[in-house]
Write an enzyme that holds these catalytic residues in place. Structure first.
Site, PDB file in Angstrom:
ATOM      1  N   ASP B 161      42.096  38.770  39.284  1.00 46.74           N
ATOM      2  CA  ASP B 161      43.288  39.039  38.464  1.00 46.74           C
ATOM      3  C   ASP B 161      43.863  37.745  37.892  1.00 46.74           C
ATOM      4  O   ASP B 161      44.201  37.661  36.709  1.00 46.74           O
ATOM      5  CB  ASP B 161      44.337  39.740  39.349  1.00 46.74           C
ATOM      6  CG  ASP B 161      45.626  40.062  38.598  1.00 46.74           C
ATOM      7  OD1 ASP B 161      46.716  39.869  39.176  1.00 46.74           O
ATOM      8  OD2 ASP B 161      45.542  40.509  37.443  1.00 46.74           O
ATOM      9  N   ASN B 183      33.940  45.936  40.904  1.00 46.27           N
ATOM     10  CA  ASN B 183      32.815  46.402  41.725  1.00 46.27           C
ATOM     11  C   ASN B 183      32.514  45.342  42.772  1.00 46.27           C
ATOM     12  O   ASN B 183      32.260  44.187  42.429  1.00 46.27           O
ATOM     13  CB  ASN B 183      31.573  46.618  40.862  1.00 46.27           C
ATOM     14  CG  ASN B 183      31.759  47.762  39.890  1.00 46.27           C
ATOM     15  OD1 ASN B 183      32.248  48.830  40.246  1.00 46.27           O
ATOM     16  ND2 ASN B 183      31.379  47.549  38.644  1.00 46.27           N
ATOM     17  N   LYS B 185      30.008  43.963  45.381  1.00 47.14           N
ATOM     18  CA  LYS B 185      28.569  44.075  45.659  1.00 47.14           C
ATOM     19  C   LYS B 185      28.228  43.566  47.060  1.00 47.14           C
ATOM     20  O   LYS B 185      27.483  44.177  47.794  1.00 47.14           O
ATOM     21  CB  LYS B 185      27.785  43.244  44.631  1.00 47.14           C
ATOM     22  CG  LYS B 185      28.058  43.624  43.185  1.00 47.14           C
ATOM     23  CD  LYS B 185      27.350  44.887  42.796  1.00 47.14           C
ATOM     24  CE  LYS B 185      27.397  45.118  41.300  1.00 47.14           C
ATOM     25  NZ  LYS B 185      26.815  46.404  40.921  1.00 47.14           N
ATOM     26  N   ARG B 206      47.124  44.208  20.617  1.00 46.68           N
ATOM     27  CA  ARG B 206      47.728  43.431  21.709  1.00 46.68           C
ATOM     28  C   ARG B 206      46.891  43.482  22.979  1.00 46.68           C
ATOM     29  O   ARG B 206      47.305  42.991  24.019  1.00 46.68           O
ATOM     30  CB  ARG B 206      49.136  43.958  22.015  1.00 46.68           C
ATOM     31  CG  ARG B 206      50.164  43.583  20.984  1.00 46.68           C
ATOM     32  CD  ARG B 206      51.542  44.100  21.363  1.00 46.68           C
ATOM     33  NE  ARG B 206      51.504  45.516  21.659  1.00 46.68           N
ATOM     34  CZ  ARG B 206      52.086  46.061  22.725  1.00 46.68           C
ATOM     35  NH1 ARG B 206      52.713  45.309  23.609  1.00 46.68           N
ATOM     36  NH2 ARG B 206      52.018  47.364  22.945  1.00 46.68           N
ATOM     37  N   LYS B 207      45.729  44.105  22.903  1.00 48.81           N
ATOM     38  CA  LYS B 207      44.909  44.235  24.121  1.00 48.81           C
ATOM     39  C   LYS B 207      43.789  43.193  24.130  1.00 48.81           C
ATOM     40  O   LYS B 207      43.056  43.046  23.161  1.00 48.81           O
ATOM     41  CB  LYS B 207      44.280  45.634  24.188  1.00 48.81           C
ATOM     42  CG  LYS B 207      45.306  46.745  24.294  1.00 48.81           C
ATOM     43  CD  LYS B 207      44.611  48.077  24.511  1.00 48.81           C
ATOM     44  CE  LYS B 207      45.649  49.200  24.525  1.00 48.81           C
ATOM     45  NZ  LYS B 207      45.056  50.498  24.855  1.00 48.81           N
TER      46      LYS B 207
END
Lengths: 265, 265
Positions: B161, B183, B185, B206-207
Protein backbone atom coordinates in the site's frame (compact mmCIF):
# COMPACT_ATOMS: atom_id res chain seq x y z
CA UNK A 1 -0.07 -19.54 5.61
CA UNK A 2 1.24 -20.45 8.99
CA UNK A 3 0.03 -17.13 10.38
CA UNK A 4 -3.04 -18.98 11.44
CA UNK A 5 -1.12 -21.92 12.91
CA UNK A 6 0.43 -19.45 15.25
CA UNK A 7 -2.90 -17.80 15.99
CA UNK A 8 -4.46 -21.18 16.62
CA UNK A 9 -1.72 -22.15 19.08
CA UNK A 10 -2.05 -18.85 20.84
CA UNK A 11 -5.83 -19.34 21.08
CA UNK A 12 -5.74 -23.04 22.05
CA UNK A 13 -3.14 -22.29 24.68
CA UNK A 14 -5.50 -19.73 26.12
CA UNK A 15 -8.51 -22.01 26.17
CA UNK A 16 -6.56 -24.49 28.27
CA UNK A 17 -5.77 -21.65 30.63
CA UNK A 18 -2.53 -20.19 31.89
CA UNK A 19 -0.81 -21.67 34.93
CA UNK A 20 -1.51 -19.92 38.18
CA UNK A 21 -5.18 -19.36 37.50
CA UNK A 22 -7.22 -17.63 34.93
CA UNK A 23 -8.94 -14.28 34.81
CA UNK A 24 -12.61 -14.17 33.89
CA UNK A 25 -12.84 -12.91 30.32
CA UNK A 26 -14.74 -9.78 31.26
CA UNK A 27 -12.54 -8.80 34.16
CA UNK A 28 -9.91 -6.09 34.10
CA UNK A 29 -6.42 -7.39 33.53
CA UNK A 30 -3.48 -6.51 35.73
CA UNK A 31 -2.28 -3.00 34.95
CA UNK A 32 0.37 -3.03 32.24
CA UNK A 33 3.75 -3.11 33.97
CA UNK A 34 6.93 -1.92 32.33
CA UNK A 35 9.00 -4.75 33.75
CA UNK A 36 7.58 -8.22 33.90
CA UNK A 37 8.74 -11.75 33.36
CA UNK A 38 8.75 -13.14 29.86
CA UNK A 39 6.31 -15.79 31.10
CA UNK A 40 3.77 -13.09 31.94
CA UNK A 41 4.30 -11.44 28.59
CA UNK A 42 3.59 -14.68 26.79
CA UNK A 43 0.57 -15.56 28.89
CA UNK A 44 -1.18 -12.21 29.04
CA UNK A 45 -4.49 -12.28 27.21
CA UNK A 46 -4.72 -9.04 25.25
CA UNK A 47 -8.34 -9.42 24.21
CA UNK A 48 -9.81 -7.92 27.35
CA UNK A 49 -10.40 -4.24 28.20
CA UNK A 50 -7.53 -2.05 29.30
CA UNK A 51 -7.53 1.66 30.23
CA UNK A 52 -6.88 2.72 26.63
CA UNK A 53 -10.17 1.31 25.37
CA UNK A 54 -12.67 4.06 24.61
CA UNK A 55 -16.29 4.05 25.65
CA UNK A 56 -17.59 2.63 22.37
CA UNK A 57 -15.17 -0.28 22.43
CA UNK A 58 -16.06 -1.15 26.00
CA UNK A 59 -19.77 -0.96 25.23
CA UNK A 60 -19.41 -3.28 22.25
CA UNK A 61 -17.29 -5.66 24.32
CA UNK A 62 -19.99 -5.84 26.98
CA UNK A 63 -22.69 -6.46 24.35
CA UNK A 64 -20.75 -9.35 22.86
CA UNK A 65 -19.87 -10.83 26.25
CA UNK A 66 -23.59 -10.96 26.86
CA UNK A 67 -24.04 -12.90 23.63
CA UNK A 68 -21.46 -15.39 24.94
CA UNK A 69 -23.57 -16.30 27.94
CA UNK A 70 -25.69 -18.87 26.10
CA UNK A 71 -22.68 -20.33 24.29
CA UNK A 72 -23.72 -19.17 20.84
CA UNK A 73 -20.73 -16.83 20.67
CA UNK A 74 -17.28 -17.13 22.15
CA UNK A 75 -14.54 -14.63 22.83
CA UNK A 76 -11.15 -15.55 21.41
CA UNK A 77 -8.20 -14.91 23.69
CA UNK A 78 -5.10 -13.43 22.09
CA UNK A 79 -1.42 -13.61 22.96
CA UNK A 80 1.75 -11.85 21.97
CA UNK A 81 3.87 -14.97 21.52
CA UNK A 82 3.71 -18.73 21.44
CA UNK A 83 5.64 -20.39 24.32
CA UNK A 84 9.10 -21.27 23.07
CA UNK A 85 8.89 -25.03 23.51
CA UNK A 86 5.79 -25.23 21.32
CA UNK A 87 7.41 -23.70 18.32
CA UNK A 88 10.93 -24.94 18.59
CA UNK A 89 10.42 -27.78 16.13
CA UNK A 90 8.64 -25.51 13.75
CA UNK A 91 11.27 -22.83 13.77
CA UNK A 92 14.08 -25.34 13.44
CA UNK A 93 12.49 -26.76 10.35
CA UNK A 94 11.59 -23.54 8.64
CA UNK A 95 13.87 -20.75 9.73
CA UNK A 96 17.08 -19.93 7.97
CA UNK A 97 19.71 -19.34 10.68
CA UNK A 98 21.63 -17.19 8.20
CA UNK A 99 18.77 -14.68 8.23
CA UNK A 100 17.85 -14.56 11.88
CA UNK A 101 20.25 -14.45 14.78
CA UNK A 102 19.35 -16.34 17.96
CA UNK A 103 18.58 -13.02 19.63
CA UNK A 104 16.15 -12.02 16.92
CA UNK A 105 14.39 -15.39 17.04
CA UNK A 106 13.66 -14.82 20.71
CA UNK A 107 12.43 -11.29 20.00
CA UNK A 108 9.65 -12.24 17.60
CA UNK A 109 6.15 -11.04 18.46
CA UNK A 110 2.79 -11.22 16.79
CA UNK A 111 2.60 -8.06 14.65
CA UNK A 112 -0.80 -7.01 15.94
CA UNK A 113 0.38 -7.29 19.56
CA UNK A 114 3.67 -5.46 19.14
CA UNK A 115 2.64 -2.09 20.56
CA UNK A 116 2.19 -0.92 24.13
CA UNK A 117 -1.39 -0.57 25.33
CA UNK A 118 -3.40 1.99 23.41
CA UNK A 119 -0.74 2.90 20.89
CA UNK A 120 -1.41 0.32 18.17
CA UNK A 121 -3.98 -2.39 17.56
CA UNK A 122 -6.54 -2.73 20.33
CA UNK A 123 -8.96 -5.51 19.42
CA UNK A 124 -10.95 -8.53 20.50
CA UNK A 125 -12.66 -11.19 18.38
CA UNK A 126 -15.89 -13.02 18.89
CA UNK A 127 -16.93 -16.10 16.92
CA UNK A 128 -20.26 -17.74 16.17
CA UNK A 129 -19.86 -21.30 14.98
CA UNK A 130 -23.50 -21.61 13.95
CA UNK A 131 -23.36 -18.54 11.73
CA UNK A 132 -19.67 -19.00 10.77
CA UNK A 133 -19.16 -15.33 11.61
CA UNK A 134 -16.13 -13.68 13.12
CA UNK A 135 -16.59 -10.18 14.51
CA UNK A 136 -13.57 -8.12 15.45
CA UNK A 137 -13.98 -5.01 17.61
CA UNK A 138 -11.06 -2.74 16.75
CA UNK A 139 -9.63 0.58 17.91
CA UNK A 140 -6.56 1.92 16.09
CA UNK A 141 -4.14 3.93 18.21
CA UNK A 142 -1.89 6.93 17.39
CA UNK A 143 1.01 4.77 16.16
CA UNK A 144 -1.10 3.45 13.28
CA UNK A 145 -1.32 6.80 11.52
CA UNK A 146 -1.43 7.12 7.76
CA UNK A 147 -3.06 10.40 6.76
CA UNK A 148 -2.85 12.85 9.68
CA UNK A 149 -5.50 11.76 12.18
CA UNK A 150 -6.52 8.59 10.32
CA UNK A 151 -5.61 4.93 10.36
CA UNK A 152 -3.06 3.76 7.77
CA UNK A 153 -4.53 1.70 4.94
CA UNK A 154 -2.03 -1.04 5.73
CA UNK A 155 -3.20 -1.22 9.35
CA UNK A 156 -6.77 -1.63 8.10
CA UNK A 157 -5.60 -4.38 5.73
CA UNK A 158 -3.83 -6.03 8.68
CA UNK A 159 -7.02 -6.20 10.73
CA UNK A 160 -9.06 -7.43 7.77
CA UNK A 161 -6.44 -10.11 7.06
CA UNK A 162 -6.39 -11.15 10.71
CA UNK A 163 -10.19 -11.33 10.94
CA UNK A 164 -10.87 -13.26 7.72
CA UNK A 165 -7.99 -15.59 8.51
CA UNK A 166 -9.37 -16.42 11.94
CA UNK A 167 -12.85 -16.87 10.45
CA UNK A 168 -11.55 -19.48 8.01
CA UNK A 169 -9.31 -21.08 10.63
CA UNK A 170 -12.20 -21.70 12.98
CA UNK A 171 -14.06 -23.40 10.16
CA UNK A 172 -11.26 -25.33 8.58
CA UNK A 173 -8.09 -25.52 10.63
CA UNK A 174 -4.66 -24.52 9.32
CA UNK A 175 -5.02 -21.84 6.69
CA UNK A 176 -3.10 -19.37 4.55
CA UNK A 177 -4.38 -16.17 2.97
CA UNK A 178 -4.13 -16.51 -0.79
CA UNK A 179 -5.88 -13.32 -1.84
CA UNK A 180 -7.11 -10.09 -0.25
CA UNK A 181 -9.18 -7.63 -2.27
CA UNK A 182 -9.96 -4.50 -0.27
CA UNK A 183 -12.05 -1.49 -1.24
CA UNK A 184 -11.33 1.59 0.83
CA UNK A 185 -14.41 3.80 1.03
CA UNK A 186 -13.69 6.26 3.80
CA UNK A 187 -10.75 6.89 6.12
CA UNK A 188 -11.06 5.62 9.70
CA UNK A 189 -10.31 8.22 12.39
CA UNK A 190 -7.55 7.27 14.81
CA UNK A 191 -8.77 6.17 18.26
CA UNK A 192 -12.29 5.42 17.04
CA UNK A 193 -13.90 2.01 17.53
CA UNK A 194 -15.08 0.03 14.50
CA UNK A 195 -16.51 -3.43 13.91
CA UNK A 196 -14.94 -5.76 11.38
CA UNK A 197 -17.60 -8.29 10.37
CA UNK A 198 -16.55 -11.36 8.47
CA UNK A 199 -18.59 -14.23 7.15
CA UNK A 200 -17.58 -17.56 5.65
CA UNK A 201 -19.39 -17.57 2.32
CA UNK A 202 -18.38 -20.83 0.73
CA UNK A 203 -15.89 -23.68 0.77
CA UNK A 204 -14.51 -25.23 -2.40
CA UNK A 205 -12.19 -28.05 -1.59
CA UNK A 206 -9.33 -26.45 0.34
CA UNK A 207 -10.41 -22.90 -0.46
CA UNK A 208 -12.42 -20.84 2.00
CA UNK A 209 -14.07 -17.67 0.70
CA UNK A 210 -14.74 -15.02 3.30
CA UNK A 211 -16.32 -11.60 2.92
CA UNK A 212 -15.74 -8.78 5.33
CA UNK A 213 -16.74 -5.19 6.00
CA UNK A 214 -15.54 -2.50 8.37
CA UNK A 215 -18.25 -0.30 9.87
CA UNK A 216 -18.74 2.39 12.43
CA UNK A 217 -20.26 1.41 15.76
CA UNK A 218 -23.68 2.80 14.77
CA UNK A 219 -23.43 0.89 11.46
CA UNK A 220 -24.13 4.08 9.50
CA UNK A 221 -20.67 4.39 7.94
CA UNK A 222 -19.01 1.76 5.76
CA UNK A 223 -15.26 2.33 5.91
CA UNK A 224 -13.88 -0.61 3.92
CA UNK A 225 -14.84 -3.99 2.58
CA UNK A 226 -13.07 -7.10 1.38
CA UNK A 227 -14.82 -9.21 -1.17
CA UNK A 228 -14.17 -12.93 -1.57
CA UNK A 229 -11.01 -13.00 0.49
CA UNK A 230 -9.51 -16.35 -0.35
CA UNK A 231 -7.96 -18.37 2.41
CA UNK A 232 -6.53 -21.80 1.71
CA UNK A 233 -6.01 -24.78 3.91
CA UNK A 234 -2.36 -25.71 3.86
CA UNK A 235 -1.85 -29.41 4.41
CA UNK A 236 1.83 -29.43 3.56
CA UNK A 237 2.93 -27.71 6.74
CA UNK A 238 0.80 -29.86 9.02
CA UNK A 239 1.98 -33.29 8.00
CA UNK A 240 5.26 -34.04 9.70
CA UNK A 241 4.76 -31.37 12.37
CA UNK A 242 4.51 -33.18 15.66
CA UNK A 243 3.62 -30.17 17.80
CA UNK A 244 0.41 -29.12 16.12
CA UNK A 245 -3.03 -30.49 16.95
CA UNK A 246 -6.06 -29.14 15.18
CA UNK A 247 -9.19 -30.55 16.84
CA UNK A 248 -11.61 -29.33 14.20
CA UNK A 249 -9.55 -29.94 11.13
CA UNK A 250 -12.03 -30.46 8.31
CA UNK A 251 -11.46 -30.67 4.61
CA UNK A 252 -13.89 -31.79 2.01
CA UNK A 253 -11.15 -33.52 0.08
CA UNK A 254 -7.40 -33.84 0.04
CA UNK A 255 -5.59 -32.26 -2.84
CA UNK A 256 -1.85 -32.25 -3.40
CA UNK A 257 -0.27 -28.85 -2.87
CA UNK A 258 0.40 -26.81 -5.95
CA UNK A 259 4.04 -26.11 -6.70
CA UNK A 260 3.66 -22.47 -5.78
CA UNK A 261 2.39 -23.34 -2.33
CA UNK A 262 5.60 -25.01 -1.25
CA UNK A 263 7.97 -22.74 0.56
CA UNK A 264 10.83 -21.95 -1.75
CA UNK A 265 14.14 -23.45 -0.64
CA UNK B 1 -6.58 9.25 0.99
CA UNK B 2 -4.62 11.74 2.94
CA UNK B 3 -2.03 9.13 3.79
CA UNK B 4 -0.14 10.38 0.84
CA UNK B 5 -0.57 14.05 1.76
CA UNK B 6 1.28 13.23 4.91
CA UNK B 7 3.91 11.23 3.08
CA UNK B 8 4.34 14.05 0.59
CA UNK B 9 4.83 16.60 3.37
CA UNK B 10 7.34 14.35 5.05
CA UNK B 11 9.20 13.92 1.76
CA UNK B 12 9.03 17.59 0.67
CA UNK B 13 10.19 18.66 4.09
CA UNK B 14 13.19 16.43 3.65
CA UNK B 15 14.11 17.67 0.20
CA UNK B 16 14.30 21.22 1.56
CA UNK B 17 16.67 19.88 4.21
CA UNK B 18 16.52 19.98 7.96
CA UNK B 19 17.92 22.95 9.85
CA UNK B 20 21.41 22.56 11.16
CA UNK B 21 22.75 20.77 8.12
CA UNK B 22 21.96 17.71 6.23
CA UNK B 23 23.56 14.28 6.14
CA UNK B 24 24.58 12.85 2.78
CA UNK B 25 21.98 10.24 1.82
CA UNK B 26 24.44 7.40 1.86
CA UNK B 27 26.10 8.27 5.13
CA UNK B 28 25.45 6.51 8.39
CA UNK B 29 22.97 8.31 10.60
CA UNK B 30 23.60 9.10 14.25
CA UNK B 31 23.21 5.96 16.37
CA UNK B 32 19.64 5.57 17.60
CA UNK B 33 19.44 7.18 21.04
CA UNK B 34 16.79 6.28 23.59
CA UNK B 35 16.32 9.90 24.67
CA UNK B 36 16.35 12.70 22.15
CA UNK B 37 14.50 15.90 21.45
CA UNK B 38 11.21 15.73 19.60
CA UNK B 39 12.79 17.93 16.96
CA UNK B 40 15.39 15.26 16.24
CA UNK B 41 12.73 12.58 16.13
CA UNK B 42 10.73 14.52 13.58
CA UNK B 43 13.75 15.41 11.44
CA UNK B 44 15.54 12.08 11.35
CA UNK B 45 15.54 10.56 7.90
CA UNK B 46 14.80 6.85 8.32
CA UNK B 47 15.55 5.84 4.76
CA UNK B 48 19.28 5.43 5.22
CA UNK B 49 21.19 2.40 6.52
CA UNK B 50 21.31 1.66 10.22
CA UNK B 51 23.03 -1.21 12.05
CA UNK B 52 19.95 -3.46 11.76
CA UNK B 53 20.10 -3.55 7.96
CA UNK B 54 21.32 -6.92 6.71
CA UNK B 55 23.94 -7.40 4.03
CA UNK B 56 21.44 -7.80 1.17
CA UNK B 57 19.59 -4.63 2.05
CA UNK B 58 22.81 -2.62 2.23
CA UNK B 59 23.97 -4.03 -1.10
CA UNK B 60 20.71 -3.12 -2.80
CA UNK B 61 20.84 0.33 -1.23
CA UNK B 62 24.32 0.90 -2.65
CA UNK B 63 23.22 -0.31 -6.09
CA UNK B 64 20.33 2.12 -6.17
CA UNK B 65 22.37 5.01 -4.81
CA UNK B 66 24.63 4.43 -7.78
CA UNK B 67 21.65 4.72 -10.09
CA UNK B 68 20.88 8.09 -8.48
CA UNK B 69 24.17 9.57 -9.56
CA UNK B 70 23.00 10.54 -13.03
CA UNK B 71 19.68 11.86 -11.74
CA UNK B 72 17.57 9.16 -13.37
CA UNK B 73 16.59 7.81 -9.96
CA UNK B 74 16.10 9.56 -6.66
CA UNK B 75 16.01 8.32 -3.09
CA UNK B 76 12.98 9.41 -1.10
CA UNK B 77 13.68 10.52 2.47
CA UNK B 78 11.21 9.34 5.10
CA UNK B 79 10.14 10.79 8.44
CA UNK B 80 8.26 9.63 11.49
CA UNK B 81 6.07 12.72 11.83
CA UNK B 82 5.14 15.95 10.13
CA UNK B 83 6.24 19.05 12.11
CA UNK B 84 3.30 20.23 14.23
CA UNK B 85 2.85 23.66 12.63
CA UNK B 86 2.44 22.14 9.17
CA UNK B 87 -0.50 19.98 10.09
CA UNK B 88 -2.26 22.08 12.67
CA UNK B 89 -4.80 23.46 10.21
CA UNK B 90 -5.41 20.03 8.82
CA UNK B 91 -5.95 18.36 12.12
CA UNK B 92 -8.18 21.15 13.36
CA UNK B 93 -10.42 20.74 10.35
CA UNK B 94 -10.65 17.00 10.32
CA UNK B 95 -10.10 15.56 13.76
CA UNK B 96 -12.89 14.97 16.18
CA UNK B 97 -11.69 16.20 19.58
CA UNK B 98 -14.15 13.80 21.22
CA UNK B 99 -12.11 10.89 19.85
CA UNK B 100 -8.57 12.00 20.42
CA UNK B 101 -7.25 13.69 23.51
CA UNK B 102 -4.63 16.40 23.12
CA UNK B 103 -2.01 13.98 24.41
CA UNK B 104 -2.89 11.38 21.80
CA UNK B 105 -2.78 13.94 18.98
CA UNK B 106 0.79 14.76 19.88
CA UNK B 107 1.67 11.03 20.03
CA UNK B 108 0.73 10.20 16.45
CA UNK B 109 3.41 8.62 14.28
CA UNK B 110 3.56 7.25 10.78
CA UNK B 111 2.63 3.58 11.15
CA UNK B 112 5.60 2.29 9.17
CA UNK B 113 8.03 4.30 11.30
CA UNK B 114 6.58 3.35 14.69
CA UNK B 115 9.12 0.72 15.69
CA UNK B 116 12.62 1.01 17.04
CA UNK B 117 15.44 0.30 14.59
CA UNK B 118 15.42 -3.24 13.26
CA UNK B 119 12.25 -4.39 14.98
CA UNK B 120 9.62 -3.41 12.41
CA UNK B 121 9.64 -1.90 8.93
CA UNK B 122 13.10 -1.14 7.60
CA UNK B 123 12.79 0.33 4.12
CA UNK B 124 13.87 2.91 1.59
CA UNK B 125 12.22 3.97 -1.66
CA UNK B 126 13.73 4.96 -4.96
CA UNK B 127 11.79 6.60 -7.77
CA UNK B 128 12.33 6.89 -11.51
CA UNK B 129 10.24 9.65 -13.04
CA UNK B 130 11.02 8.58 -16.61
CA UNK B 131 9.84 5.01 -16.02
CA UNK B 132 7.17 5.97 -13.45
CA UNK B 133 8.55 3.23 -11.22
CA UNK B 134 8.81 3.15 -7.48
CA UNK B 135 11.09 0.51 -5.94
CA UNK B 136 10.97 -0.14 -2.23
CA UNK B 137 13.77 -2.11 -0.55
CA UNK B 138 12.24 -3.70 2.53
CA UNK B 139 13.37 -5.81 5.48
CA UNK B 140 10.73 -6.96 7.98
CA UNK B 141 11.87 -7.25 11.58
CA UNK B 142 10.87 -9.64 14.40
CA UNK B 143 7.91 -7.50 15.54
CA UNK B 144 6.17 -8.06 12.21
CA UNK B 145 5.63 -11.76 12.76
CA UNK B 146 2.58 -13.60 11.48
CA UNK B 147 3.36 -17.30 11.05
CA UNK B 148 6.33 -18.22 13.27
CA UNK B 149 9.40 -16.92 11.46
CA UNK B 150 7.52 -15.14 8.66
CA UNK B 151 6.19 -11.66 7.97
CA UNK B 152 2.52 -11.04 8.75
CA UNK B 153 0.30 -10.75 5.66
CA UNK B 154 -0.91 -7.38 6.93
CA UNK B 155 2.64 -6.06 7.16
CA UNK B 156 3.18 -7.11 3.54
CA UNK B 157 -0.06 -5.35 2.57
CA UNK B 158 1.16 -2.27 4.43
CA UNK B 159 4.37 -2.08 2.41
CA UNK B 160 2.53 -2.73 -0.86
CA UNK B 161 0.00 0.00 0.00
CA UNK B 162 2.80 2.40 0.91
CA UNK B 163 4.75 1.70 -2.27
CA UNK B 164 1.88 1.92 -4.76
CA UNK B 165 0.58 5.01 -3.01
CA UNK B 166 3.91 6.78 -3.29
CA UNK B 167 4.21 5.71 -6.94
CA UNK B 168 0.88 7.32 -7.76
CA UNK B 169 1.61 10.35 -5.59
CA UNK B 170 4.81 11.12 -7.45
CA UNK B 171 2.90 11.02 -10.70
CA UNK B 172 -0.26 12.77 -9.67
CA UNK B 173 -0.08 14.55 -6.35
CA UNK B 174 -2.56 14.02 -3.54
CA UNK B 175 -3.94 10.51 -3.70
CA UNK B 176 -6.04 7.97 -1.83
CA UNK B 177 -5.94 4.21 -2.16
CA UNK B 178 -9.32 3.04 -3.42
CA UNK B 179 -8.56 -0.64 -3.98
CA UNK B 180 -5.84 -3.14 -3.14
CA UNK B 181 -5.94 -6.63 -4.59
CA UNK B 182 -3.08 -8.79 -3.27
CA UNK B 183 -2.16 -12.35 -4.17
CA UNK B 184 0.04 -14.04 -1.58
CA UNK B 185 2.22 -16.69 -3.21
CA UNK B 186 4.85 -17.55 -0.61
CA UNK B 187 5.56 -16.42 2.92
CA UNK B 188 8.40 -13.92 3.42
CA UNK B 189 10.98 -14.92 6.06
CA UNK B 190 11.47 -12.40 8.85
CA UNK B 191 14.68 -10.37 8.59
CA UNK B 192 15.12 -11.08 4.88
CA UNK B 193 15.44 -8.28 2.32
CA UNK B 194 12.95 -8.08 -0.54
CA UNK B 195 12.26 -5.64 -3.35
CA UNK B 196 8.79 -4.21 -3.88
CA UNK B 197 8.57 -3.08 -7.49
CA UNK B 198 5.68 -0.87 -8.52
CA UNK B 199 4.84 0.58 -11.87
CA UNK B 200 2.25 3.16 -12.89
CA UNK B 201 0.30 1.35 -15.63
CA UNK B 202 -2.35 3.84 -16.65
CA UNK B 203 -4.20 6.98 -15.70
CA UNK B 204 -7.92 7.41 -16.28
CA UNK B 205 -9.08 10.79 -15.15
CA UNK B 206 -8.40 10.90 -11.42
CA UNK B 207 -7.66 7.18 -11.18
CA UNK B 208 -4.12 5.88 -11.18
CA UNK B 209 -3.62 2.15 -11.73
CA UNK B 210 -0.45 0.70 -10.31
CA UNK B 211 0.85 -2.86 -10.40
CA UNK B 212 3.31 -4.21 -7.92
CA UNK B 213 5.25 -7.36 -7.07
CA UNK B 214 7.36 -8.45 -4.12
CA UNK B 215 10.46 -10.46 -4.99
CA UNK B 216 13.54 -11.91 -3.40
CA UNK B 217 16.82 -10.08 -3.90
CA UNK B 218 17.95 -12.56 -6.57
CA UNK B 219 14.56 -12.16 -8.31
CA UNK B 220 14.05 -15.94 -8.29
CA UNK B 221 11.18 -15.96 -5.79
CA UNK B 222 7.89 -14.12 -6.24
CA UNK B 223 6.37 -13.62 -2.81
CA UNK B 224 3.29 -11.50 -3.52
CA UNK B 225 1.78 -9.31 -6.18
CA UNK B 226 -0.87 -6.62 -6.38
CA UNK B 227 -2.72 -6.24 -9.62
CA UNK B 228 -4.31 -2.98 -10.71
CA UNK B 229 -4.07 -1.27 -7.34
CA UNK B 230 -6.34 1.71 -7.73
CA UNK B 231 -5.26 5.00 -6.27
CA UNK B 232 -7.41 8.07 -6.70
CA UNK B 233 -6.57 11.72 -6.73
CA UNK B 234 -8.55 13.45 -4.03
CA UNK B 235 -9.23 17.07 -4.88
CA UNK B 236 -11.71 17.69 -2.11
CA UNK B 237 -9.12 17.77 0.63
CA UNK B 238 -6.74 20.06 -1.22
CA UNK B 239 -9.02 22.98 -1.98
CA UNK B 240 -9.27 25.13 1.09
CA UNK B 241 -6.13 23.72 2.64
CA UNK B 242 -3.65 26.53 2.83
CA UNK B 243 -0.70 24.55 4.11
CA UNK B 244 -0.33 22.10 1.24
CA UNK B 245 1.69 22.73 -1.91
CA UNK B 246 1.98 20.05 -4.54
CA UNK B 247 4.52 21.18 -7.16
CA UNK B 248 3.74 18.46 -9.67
CA UNK B 249 0.02 18.32 -9.28
CA UNK B 250 -1.34 17.00 -12.55
CA UNK B 251 -4.78 15.82 -13.45
CA UNK B 252 -6.10 15.16 -16.88
CA UNK B 253 -9.47 16.57 -15.94
CA UNK B 254 -11.35 17.79 -12.91
CA UNK B 255 -14.26 15.71 -11.77
CA UNK B 256 -16.48 16.43 -8.80
CA UNK B 257 -15.99 14.05 -5.90
CA UNK B 258 -18.44 11.20 -5.65
CA UNK B 259 -20.65 11.24 -2.55
CA UNK B 260 -18.84 8.26 -1.08
CA UNK B 261 -15.49 10.03 -1.26
CA UNK B 262 -16.51 12.75 1.16
CA UNK B 263 -15.57 12.07 4.70
CA UNK B 264 -18.70 11.25 6.62
CA UNK B 265 -19.62 13.87 9.21
Amino acid sequence: MLRSCAARLRTLGALRGPPGGRRLPGSEPRPALRSFSSEEVILRDYSVPNPSWNKDLRLLFDQFMKKCEDGSWKRLPSYKRIPAEKIQNFKTHLLDPKLMKEEQMSQTQLFTRSFDDGLGFEYVMFYSDVEKRMVCLFQGGPYLEGPPGFVHGGAIATMIDTTVGMCALMAGGVVMTANLNINYKRPIPLCSAVTINSQLDKVEGRKFFVSCNVQSVDEKTLYSEATNAEVEANLGFVSGSSWLQIPNFQHQDSLPLRDDQHRSA
